[in-house]
Design a protein around this motif. Structure first.
Motif, PDB file in Angstrom:
ATOM      1  N   GLY A   1      -4.406   7.116   1.650  1.00  0.00           N
ATOM      2  CA  GLY A   1      -5.650   6.478   1.237  1.00  0.00           C
ATOM      3  C   GLY A   1      -6.480   7.299   0.290  1.00  0.00           C
ATOM      4  O   GLY A   1      -7.704   7.113   0.214  1.00  0.00           O
TER       5      GLY A   1
ATOM      6  N   LYS B   1      -0.762   5.783   6.151  1.00  0.00           N
ATOM      7  CA  LYS B   1      -1.161   5.261   4.853  1.00  0.00           C
ATOM      8  C   LYS B   1      -1.726   6.384   4.002  1.00  0.00           C
ATOM      9  O   LYS B   1      -2.413   7.271   4.513  1.00  0.00           O
TER      10      LYS B   1
ATOM     11  N   PHE C   1       0.831  -1.197   0.000  1.00  0.00           N
ATOM     12  CA  PHE C   1       0.000   0.000   0.000  1.00  0.00           C
ATOM     13  C   PHE C   1       0.872   1.257   0.000  1.00  0.00           C
ATOM     14  O   PHE C   1       2.045   1.225   0.367  1.00  0.00           O
TER      15      PHE C   1
ATOM     16  N   TRP D   1      -7.480   3.818  -3.799  1.00  0.00           N
ATOM     17  CA  TRP D   1      -7.469   4.106  -2.357  1.00  0.00           C
ATOM     18  C   TRP D   1      -6.123   3.750  -1.732  1.00  0.00           C
ATOM     19  O   TRP D   1      -6.039   3.370  -0.562  1.00  0.00           O
ATOM     20  N   GLY D   2      -5.051   3.806  -2.521  1.00  0.00           N
ATOM     21  CA  GLY D   2      -3.719   3.519  -2.015  1.00  0.00           C
ATOM     22  C   GLY D   2      -3.427   2.052  -1.791  1.00  0.00           C
ATOM     23  O   GLY D   2      -2.359   1.696  -1.276  1.00  0.00           O
ATOM     24  N   GLU D   3      -4.341   1.164  -2.189  1.00  0.00           N
ATOM     25  CA  GLU D   3      -4.186  -0.269  -1.940  1.00  0.00           C
ATOM     26  C   GLU D   3      -4.086  -1.038  -3.260  1.00  0.00           C
ATOM     27  O   GLU D   3      -4.753  -0.698  -4.239  1.00  0.00           O
TER      28      GLU D   3
END
Length: 269
Positions: free
Chosen positions: A98, A96, A87, A131-133
């Motif tokens: 996101g 994170k 991530f 979403w950064g994932e």
């Protein structure tokens, strides 16, 4: 949108298996020489975005962990394909990342064994996800892309203002001994914005139907055509509606050009 988008996995002519547990430590030790920045809080290794990254912030790195590991016999040699994903992580804020438009990262390591030791022969990466994932671990599939080439594929999707676009993301080797990537859009649906046109009447219904899109493509490897740099072409069978256009298993050939798969200009997606 019905998520029936699929990729037919071809049977490999050689034995393909997950890496034995007693060898994984040796693999991870070799890869750790590349991943030399641990992030203890998340028990992962930090990696930089690709050189052609669309990441906006210079503060972003990726928190990487192993996802898949497969063994094949490639050109007569024992070869390991090892996939890491991670991530997005903001190094300045220590959190994170996101954001909706932020991607995750996938990295492929290809190792060969010489004199009893594993060594990295190829390495490549690609930003993928939202979403950064990256896609979930279970989404990744190991696939044969040519007679002596393999890689991983996962489906990813992006939704904005009621419209969802779905893609198949490939990370693989070819005969140039470089890791390559291909992205094939395999679905488009704006029903989240328009809703059910049948609930409308008259002019509103006609306008809704003219703008409504619900398309999905079944992506398969096409072994009937000559491979390019050891990689097969892809075939997309498109079904659904796009305004007044209707598709039912409309076939499109997606050739490999030696670097990536290129969709034809008339591809419905």
């Amino acid at each position: 949108m019905k998520r029936i988008i699929s990729l037919f996995l071809l049977a490999c002519p050689v034995l393909v298996s997950a890496a034995p547990d007693n060898d994984k430590a040796a693999l991870q030790a070799v890869i750790a020489k590349y991943y030399n920045r641990p992030l203890a809080a998340h028990k992962c290794w930090l990696a930089k975005p690709p050189k052609d990254s669309g990441t906006v912030s210079d503060n972003i790195m990726y928190c990487m962990k192993p996802v898949a590991d497969h063994t094949v016999t490639r050109n007569g040699k024992a070869t390991r394909y090892v996939l890491y994903t991670g991530f997005a992580y903001d190094m300045q804020q220590k959190v994170k990342q996101g954001a909706h438009a932020s991607s995750g990262l996938a990295e492929l390591f290809v190792l060969e064994k010489a004199d009893g030791e594993w060594a990295i022969k190829q390495h490549g990466k690609d930003e993928i996800g939202a979403w950064g994932e990256p896609p979930e671990n279970k989404e990744w599939k190991f696939v044969q892309v040519g007679a002596q080439n393999w890689g991983y594929v996962a489906e990813s999707s992006y939704t904005s203002t009621g419209s969802t676009s779905t893609s198949q993301n490939f990370l693989f080797t070819d005969d140039s001994n470089r890791v390559r990537k291909s992205l094939i859009v395999s679905g488009d649906d704006n029903g989240g914005f328009f809703g059910d046109c049948n609930e409308l009447k008259g002019r509103e219904k006609r306008l809704c139907e003219d703008a409504f899109v619900s398309l999905e493509a079944e992506i398969t490897f096409d072994k009937s055509r000559p491979a390019v740099s050891g990689v097969w072409a892809l075939t997309a069978k498109l079904s659904g509606v796009s305004g007044k256009k209707k598709y039912k298993n409309q076939k499109y050939v997606i050739p490999y050009n030696g670097k990536t798969h290129v969709v034809p200009k008339n591809y419905g997606l």
